[in-house]
Write an enzyme that holds these catalytic residues in place. Sequence first.
Site, short mmCIF file in Angstrom:
data_model
loop_
_atom_site.label_atom_id
_atom_site.label_comp_id
_atom_site.label_asym_id
_atom_site.label_seq_id
_atom_site.Cartn_x
_atom_site.Cartn_y
_atom_site.Cartn_z
N GLN A 29 0.83 -1.21 0.00
CA GLN A 29 0.00 0.00 0.00
C GLN A 29 0.86 1.26 0.00
OE1 GLN A 29 -3.14 0.87 -0.34
NE2 GLN A 29 -4.03 -1.18 -0.44
N HIS A 109 -6.12 2.33 7.76
CA HIS A 109 -6.89 1.39 8.58
C HIS A 109 -7.00 2.02 9.96
CE1 HIS A 109 -8.63 -2.19 10.14
NE2 HIS A 109 -7.57 -2.60 10.83
N GLU A 228 -12.96 -28.93 -7.78
CA GLU A 228 -14.35 -28.59 -7.51
C GLU A 228 -14.54 -27.69 -6.30
OE1 GLU A 228 -16.50 -29.17 -9.70
OE2 GLU A 228 -15.27 -30.55 -10.91
N SER A 253 -24.88 -22.79 -14.65
CA SER A 253 -25.84 -23.75 -15.18
C SER A 253 -27.10 -23.78 -14.33
CB SER A 253 -25.22 -25.14 -15.23
OG SER A 253 -25.10 -25.68 -13.92
#
Length: 334
Positions: A29, A109, A228, A253
Site C-alpha cells: 500500500q 486502517h 471442484e 448452469s
Amino acid sequence: MPAKKWLDNQVKLDALKNQTIAVIGYGIQGRAQASNMKDSGLKVVVGLRKGGKTWKQAESDGHKVMEVSEAAKAGDILHILIPDMEQADTYKRAIEAHVTFGKALSFSHGAAIHWKWIVPPKNVDVIMVAPKGPGQRVRELYQEGFGTPSLVAVYQDYTGKAWDKVLAMAKAIGSTRPGVLQTSFKEEVETDWFGEQVDLCGGAHALVMNAFETLVEAGYQPEVAYFECLHELKLIVDLVQKYGISGMYNRVSETARYGGLTRGPRIIDKEAKKKMKQVLGEIQSGEFADEWVSIYKKEGKNSFARYMKEIEDHQVEKVGKDMRRMMWPKADEV
C-alpha cells in the site's frame, strides 16, 4: 440511509498545495499510494528504517527517502502505512515528537486510533483513506486512468480542513474516479475485521477445507476435489464481484443455480450466523483486539506459525502445489 459519496469532479487537490505528505512505510500500500500521490503532483517524502529492504526500492521509484523521524518532522500530513502491530511502537519511538500543532495523522486502517494504541494530541487532524483493494491494484488502476474505491473518515478535525485533506488524498491516489464513501474509524475497523475473519479469509478457507475433506473422505480423488472445491471458487467469486449474487446465478448452469439456491442455506445456516454474531461481538467489545495484541507481544510474527503449519500440512495444500503447476507453471509458491 445510503453512505455519503464523493466523485472526482466534486473534489479538489487545493487542500494539499504547499503540504508535504510523509508516507511512513513502503509495503504494497505504501508504494502504491506514495507513487500515485507523487504522480498527481503532490509533494511526497517516504519514511523508512535506514538500511531496510525497501529503501533502495523507494529511491529507484523516484521518491525522496528519509528515516522515519526525519520524514515525520518534515511532513505536514503523516500517512502511516506500516503493519498494525508495529504502529504504536514506531509512533512512540520516531513519530510522536513531531506530531505538532496543525499537522494531520493519516491512516489506511483505523485500528490504532479506534483501539487507542495511538492517542493523538488534540491539536492535530486525524484522518483515514482506506482503498478497498490490494496495493498493486491501486497502482495499476491509477496508471490505467481509473482508480480503486476508498472509504474515507475523519476522527478529529482540529483545523476545520480535515475533510478537505482526506478527500484530496483520496483524489490523489485515484479513488474519487470510481468514488469514495464516508465511514468512521469504528465502522471501518469492525467491518474490516469481521469480513476477514468470517467471510473473506477465515470463513472461505474453512469452507474450502471442509468441503475438500468431505469429498476425499467419501472416496473421491483429491485432485478432482481440489478442482471442484478450491480452484473453481475464483471463477464464481469473479462473477459475484462483477455482477452481484443474482447476476452470478444467472450465469451458471441451471443445475448449479437450483442446487446452490436450495442447499447453500443448509450449510451456512442460522447456527452459523449465530457464530458470526459471536465473532462480531468479540470484535466490537475489544476482546479480539486485546487477544491479538497480547499474542503478538509474546510471539511476534510467530503468532501464526501453528495455524499456518496445520494448513500447510493439509492434503488440499499438498495436492494444490501440483495442481497449480498445471495452470501457472511459472508461478512461485510462497
